[in-house]
Design an enzyme around this catalytic site. Structure first.
Site: not given
Ligand code: AMP
Length: 215
Positions: A26, A101, A140, A146, A157
């Site tokens: 994404k 989400r 990654r 990370r 996740r």
């Molecule tokens: P991502 O890089 O989009 O995978 O986001 C990394 C982490 O940020 C996720 O695993 C969540 O802990 C938090 N996060 C990002 N976007 C959201 C969201 N829309 N709702 C809740 N937590 C989020």
């Protein structure tokens, strides 16, 4: 001309969401699509990560959830999206990466868009098979250090995505705005697929995939 003027002059007003499991690509596609449509890419994950890095109050609150692979509570997440979408560069359109989400986040976004008397143009679903996704995430993890990319956290996740986020595709599907694209293949191929699928819906990007990938 200021940056804001420049972006509004070229902005066609696309309001797009990218949905897909962690590791589906994404983030990479968001950057390209944002270039192609001349709208800002808004990644809640990136906003949280930069707050964690800068040790802001928001970062301190979000960190434990992120490290555990949990979702940050809706109240915090909705507040940052509310603020970000009020910035001038998002007035004519945006591409949301990783938001909404949860069902509550869908409701909040609906409220925000209604307030602005606008609506989403499309929800882009990137489909990727779980084995490929885990392989990408582990790669990654070693490249980017990370904390949320260890094998256990990755599994969690993915489970959370299936439980809380995958159902949103039906919600948007019933509104007739979902575009589903296979996330396997080269980055260029996937971008081309997305732009093609959006074109079929009458959403024409202002820049080609070659321009977007050279940006
Ligand atoms: P991502 O890089 O989009 O995978 O986001 C990394 C982490 O940020 C996720 O695993 C969540 O802990 C938090 N996060 C990002 N976007 C959201 C969201 N829309 N709702 C809740 N937590 C989020």
């Amino acid at each position: 001309m200021s940056t804001a003027d420049a972006s509004s002059a070229t902005n066609r007003g696309a309001r797009l969401i990218l949905i897909g499991p962690p590791g589906a690509g994404k983030g990479t596609q968001a950057v390209r699509l944002s270039e192609a449509f001349g709208v800002p890419a808004v990644s809640t994950g990136d906003i949280f990560r930069s707050n964690v890095k800068n040790e802001t109050e928001l970062g301190l609150q979000a960190k434990a959830y992120m490290d555990a692979g949990e979702y940050v509570p809706d109240s915090l997440t909705n507040a940052i999206v509310h603020d970000r979408l009020q910035e001038v560069d998002a007035a004519g359109g945006f591409l949301l990466d990783g938001y909404p989400r949860t069902t509550e986040q869908v409701h909040e976004l609906d409220r925000l868009l209604e307030e602005d008397r606008t609506a989403l143009d499309a929800v882009i679903q990137i489909v990727a098979n779980p084995e490929e996704v885990v392989r990408r995430l582990l790669k990654r993890a070693s490249e980017q250090d990370r904390a949320d990319d260890t094998a256990d956290v990755i599994r969690h996740r993915l489970a959370l995505y299936e439980e809380q986020t995958a159902p949103l595709i039906d919600v948007y599907g019933s509104r007739g705005i979902v575009v589903t694209v296979d996330g396997l293949g080269s980055v260029d191929d996937v971008t081309e697929r997305i732009l093609g699928a959006l074109r079929e819906r009458g959403l024409q990007s202002e820049r080609s995939v070659e321009d977007a990938s050279n940006a």
